[in-house]
Write an enzyme that holds these catalytic residues in place. Sequence first.
Site, PDB file in Angstrom:
ATOM      1  N   THR A 261     -27.013  -9.903   7.405  1.00  0.00           N
ATOM      2  CA  THR A 261     -27.803  -9.612   6.380  1.00  0.00           C
ATOM      3  C   THR A 261     -26.896  -8.987   5.360  1.00  0.00           C
ATOM      4  OG1 THR A 261     -29.892  -9.253   7.447  1.00  0.00           O
ATOM      5  CG2 THR A 261     -29.875  -8.114   5.813  1.00  0.00           C
TER       6      THR A 261
ATOM      7  N   ASN B 236       0.886  -1.266   0.064  1.00  0.00           N
ATOM      8  CA  ASN B 236       0.116   0.029   0.162  1.00  0.00           C
ATOM      9  C   ASN B 236       0.890   1.327   0.096  1.00  0.00           C
ATOM     10  OD1 ASN B 236       0.141  -1.594   2.610  1.00  0.00           O
ATOM     11  ND2 ASN B 236      -0.255   0.351   3.395  1.00  0.00           N
TER      12      ASN B 236
ATOM     13  N   CYS C 222      -0.766   5.403   7.807  1.00  0.00           N
ATOM     14  CA  CYS C 222      -1.558   4.187   8.235  1.00  0.00           C
ATOM     15  C   CYS C 222      -0.944   3.011   8.734  1.00  0.00           C
ATOM     16  CB  CYS C 222      -2.296   4.050   7.037  1.00  0.00           C
ATOM     17  SG  CYS C 222      -2.585   2.321   6.189  1.00  0.00           S
TER      18      CYS C 222
ATOM     19  N   SER D 240     -11.033  -5.370  -1.678  1.00  0.00           N
ATOM     20  CA  SER D 240     -11.863  -4.080  -1.298  1.00  0.00           C
ATOM     21  C   SER D 240     -12.309  -3.088  -2.277  1.00  0.00           C
ATOM     22  CB  SER D 240     -10.778  -3.471  -0.036  1.00  0.00           C
ATOM     23  OG  SER D 240     -11.694  -2.292   0.348  1.00  0.00           O
ATOM     24  N   ALA D 241     -13.531  -2.990  -2.372  1.00  0.00           N
ATOM     25  CA  ALA D 241     -14.333  -2.295  -3.275  1.00  0.00           C
ATOM     26  C   ALA D 241     -13.801  -0.847  -3.380  1.00  0.00           C
ATOM     27  CB  ALA D 241     -15.810  -2.443  -3.212  1.00  0.00           C
ATOM     28  N   HIS D 242     -13.635  -0.045  -2.173  1.00  0.00           N
ATOM     29  CA  HIS D 242     -13.374   1.114  -2.264  1.00  0.00           C
ATOM     30  C   HIS D 242     -12.059   1.639  -2.748  1.00  0.00           C
ATOM     31  CE1 HIS D 242     -10.566   2.271   1.442  1.00  0.00           C
ATOM     32  NE2 HIS D 242     -11.018   0.967   1.562  1.00  0.00           N
TER      33      HIS D 242
END
Length: 393
Positions: A246, A160, A334, A208-210
């Site tokens: 859900t 990253n 991060c 991860s979609a974002h």
Amino acid sequence: MKRQKSSKKRVYLDHNSTTYVRDEVVSVMNPYFSEKFGNAGSLHFLGQENREAVEGARKKVASFINVTPREIIFTSGGTESNNLAIRGALKALDKFSGQCHIITSTIEHPAVQNTFKSLEEDGVNVSRVECDSAGVVKVDMLEDLIRSETVLVSIMLANNETGVIQPIKKIASILSGRDIIFHVDAVQGVGKIMVDAKDLGIDLLSISAHKFYGPKGTGALYVKKYTPLKAVYTGADHEFSLRPGTENVPSIVGMGEACSISDATLSLEMERIGALRDKMEEAILKRIPGLRIIGREVARVPNTSSIVVSLVEAEAIVLNLSALGFCISSGSACSAGKGGISAVMEAIGLEPELARGVIRVSLGICNTENDIDSFVEALAGTIKRLRDISPIK
Ligand code: PLP
């Protein structure tokens, strides 16, 4: 670019942190917040409409990484996918902690690093393979670390902070035939390079979609058929009994769409983005003294540049550029290790004084030549100003 329409200059160069959601993705998500609000577990027509949407998205995600839909488990993102992969595999193997040995690297994201740390505290034996000065995991060292009790290896696809691509296929071939589960955190790889999970020869892969213009809080775990894995949460039997709760249908639908769009556009976009990144690197190396780019000599994802700036604190550069309308991040944002220094930079062997001056520039589909030209100007001016006022010479 729509998101830069503002009187104030805004240039977003922090796509490894997150991306905006594509308009086409928002459009397909919207109905599932309103008229199509049903629960995908319900038998009635509103429920079934949602079930079909989830299964449609599963097909799109699977196709993007060349696996079968049954091998995709939807999660709340990369962090959960990593936890499910690592903890879920150990749970399925059902061994006492002290009998297990697992291997990761010193450059993993905290989502993997801290999961290993937590398991280590519970008694699991952990080894960490080092990387070289370019940020590439040492494959020979990894091979030497394998023991008869080794049950799992987790190595990331692309880092990253540096964007450096790890030798996953090579590691997979070393692990092949050894009864060791191979997990890959591909959160920074998927959407930046074409990822064929089958071809990589791995067992578990986190997405991860974002990170590729999909919604935040949604991800997936690829689980190769027959890989031992158990749910880590208790609950109902959603997601093939591996991830209860859900289904977040709007976001799952959005992730499916983001995968389909990326599948169709990635090669061309990344060629363009890679050329912009290379142009930016050449320009700053020429203009600004005392810079080094990490991993420039090895394979990297095309959008990322990890820049070591001598004699300046990265946070000062980030904040000064932010005031001028540019979004980048500091290497330590991060995964800060000792004294606020990035654990990745420490692993690479960068001296602490230099590690404090590492910035990360990560380009995306919205960036233009103009963005890069103005960024180079702004970065050169900012570094000069900060060095002029710095007491360290
Ligand atoms: N793994 C890597 C390599 C990452 O870069 C990130 C996020 O930056 C994650 C995992 C965590 O993903 P998420 O934000 O979806 O939880």
